[in-house]
Design an enzyme around this catalytic site. Structure first.
Site, PDB file in Angstrom:
ATOM      1  NE  ARG A 121     -88.282 -48.724 -13.473  1.00  0.00           N
ATOM      2  CZ  ARG A 121     -87.525 -47.876 -14.175  1.00  0.00           C
ATOM      3  NH1 ARG A 121     -86.787 -48.313 -15.170  1.00  0.00           N
ATOM      4  NH2 ARG A 121     -87.498 -46.601 -13.868  1.00  0.00           N
ATOM      5  CE  LYS A 186     -85.221 -54.894 -17.966  1.00  0.00           C
ATOM      6  NZ  LYS A 186     -85.916 -53.629 -17.829  1.00  0.00           N
ATOM      7  NE  ARG A 322     -73.326 -37.561 -22.222  1.00  0.00           N
ATOM      8  CZ  ARG A 322     -72.463 -36.648 -21.792  1.00  0.00           C
ATOM      9  NH1 ARG A 322     -72.052 -35.694 -22.598  1.00  0.00           N
ATOM     10  NH2 ARG A 322     -71.997 -36.659 -20.566  1.00  0.00           N
TER      11      ARG A 322
HETATM   12  C1  BTN Z   1     -88.942 -53.746 -15.989  1.00  0.00           C
HETATM   13  O1  BTN Z   1     -89.548 -53.138 -16.880  1.00  0.00           O
HETATM   14  O2  BTN Z   1     -87.715 -53.831 -15.986  1.00  0.00           O
HETATM   15  C2  BTN Z   1     -89.725 -54.409 -14.863  1.00  0.00           C
HETATM   16  C3  BTN Z   1     -90.220 -55.766 -15.267  1.00  0.00           C
HETATM   17  C4  BTN Z   1     -90.994 -56.460 -14.166  1.00  0.00           C
HETATM   18  C5  BTN Z   1     -91.662 -57.726 -14.652  1.00  0.00           C
HETATM   19  C6  BTN Z   1     -92.244 -58.507 -13.518  1.00  0.00           C
HETATM   20  S1  BTN Z   1     -92.748 -60.127 -14.003  1.00  0.00           S
HETATM   21  C7  BTN Z   1     -93.523 -60.353 -12.473  1.00  0.00           C
HETATM   22  C8  BTN Z   1     -94.218 -59.060 -12.145  1.00  0.00           C
HETATM   23  N1  BTN Z   1     -95.527 -59.024 -12.763  1.00  0.00           N
HETATM   24  C9  BTN Z   1     -95.608 -58.094 -13.712  1.00  0.00           C
HETATM   25  O3  BTN Z   1     -96.606 -57.877 -14.417  1.00  0.00           O
HETATM   26  N2  BTN Z   1     -94.449 -57.432 -13.812  1.00  0.00           N
HETATM   27  C10 BTN Z   1     -93.482 -57.919 -12.857  1.00  0.00           C
END
Ligand code: BTN
Length: 325
Positions: A121, A186, A322
């Site tokens: 993201r 995470k 925070r």
């Molecule tokens: C995040 O940033 O939390 C989202 C991560 C999403 C990763 C997955 S792996 C399968 C799919 N292909 C990608 O390139 N990204 C998502």
């Protein structure tokens, strides 16, 4: 695509002599040696013992279509149109979007052993080493445009926690909008991407990444607190094919029913998994920062941020805890 044909032979974790590997592949010992070096580059440690040969300690479970299909619930088999298990791809989301452009539609699933340009993201990279984690993208189609997808990514987060709970793992939590957390670190994330008509017929790619047994060397590129299912499980991670099947058992029915149900039936479950419920947070949105108290999500999936001006729905951004004053 790198030639990694040695991996299936070494996947059993047993020793194989250089001679046997060369004979099985019909190549020279030098070619085997070069390929073994390439495995190291992929993050697969190869042990070499004089007189015994080569092995990948602990072995490696490769994605396998029959094993995944064997783990699917029968109604789910009817929703799965196409299962693409790839070796190396830039991004399974990008691959799914290319296949959508070429005519694929609802029920296409792409997964891969490795992503060379995994997308996270907010423009981040998603660290995607070979054969250790899950990278999975599912395509579904909707007639009602982007508006009908409100809250879908949060519902996906809930579905993923259920899929992992079915494998006997301890409960995970969610961080708005859809990070999967264990003890504050995470373990996975969700990235939705859209194609088609934003106000009519559109295709959504639901991308899910889960750290299963992240090699520490690869993890050096991760810029936030992370964990993996091996740690969550207290040692032995579940098999990756079982994880893929369990994910599809939850995600396909969710995708197929979401246009009808929307986020409403998922909201209470999301709230019950909220790692930041009633926490003092800072919302980061571009250059802007806003302090408040996280009060869960509304029926559209917006974060409810309690500020001095009252409860505000937040549709985009990222929250962090925070620091105590
Ligand atoms: C995040 O940033 O939390 C989202 C991560 C999403 C990763 C997955 S792996 C399968 C799919 N292909 C990608 O390139 N990204 C998502």
């Amino acid at each position: 695509m790198p030639k990694t044909t040695l991996i299936p032979m070494l996947a059993d974790g047993e020793f194989h002599s250089g001679q046997d590997l060369a004979a099985a592949l019909g190549v020279s010992r030098t070619a085997v040696w070069k390929q073994l070096n390439r495995l190291e580059e992929l993050g697969l440690a190869v042990e070499s013992v004089k007189g015994r040969g080569y092995r990948i300690p602990g072995g490696v479970e490769l994605l396998d279509e029959l094993t995944v299909r064997a783990g699917l619930d029968s109604p789910v088999l009817g929703l799965l149109r196409e299962l693409q298990l790839l070796e190396t791809v830039d991004s399974t989301n990008a691959e799914a979007l290319r296949r959508v452009a070429a005519g694929s539609g609802a029920g296409l699933v792409c997964s891969a052993e490795q992503q060379t340009a995994g997308r996270g993201r907010r423009g981040r990279a998603w660290v995607s080493p070979y054969a250790r984690n899950i990278y999975l993208s599912l395509v579904w189609e909707y007639n009602e445009g982007a508006a009908a997808l409100e809250g879908l990514s949060l519902a996906v987060g809930v579905a993923v926690t259920r899929a992992l709970a079915h494998l006997g793992l301890p409960p995970l939590q969610l961080k708005w909008p859809n990070d999967l957390l264990f003890a504050g670190a995470k373990v996975g994330g969700v990235l939705l991407e859209m194609a088609g008509d934003a106000s009519g017929r559109c295709q959504v790619v639901i991308g899910v990444g889960i750290n299963v047994a992240m090699p520490p060397a690869a993890a050096q590129a991760i810029d936030q607190a992370w964990t993996d299912l091996a740690t969550v499980a207290g040692g032995q991670a579940p098999g990756r094919n079982a994880v893929v099947a369990s994910l599809l058992n939850e995600l396909l029915p969710l995708a197929a029913s979401f246009a009808r149900t929307g986020f409403a039936p998922w909201r209470d479950s999301w709230m019950a998994l909220d790692a930041f419920a009633d926490a003092s947070v800072v919302l980061h949105s571009g250059e802007q920062r806003q302090a408040g108290v996280a009060r869960g999500v509304d029926e559209r999936g917006a974060l409810q941020l309690e500020t001095t001006l009252g409860l505000r729905p937040i549709y985009g951004g990222e929250i962090s805890l925070r620091a105590a004053p």
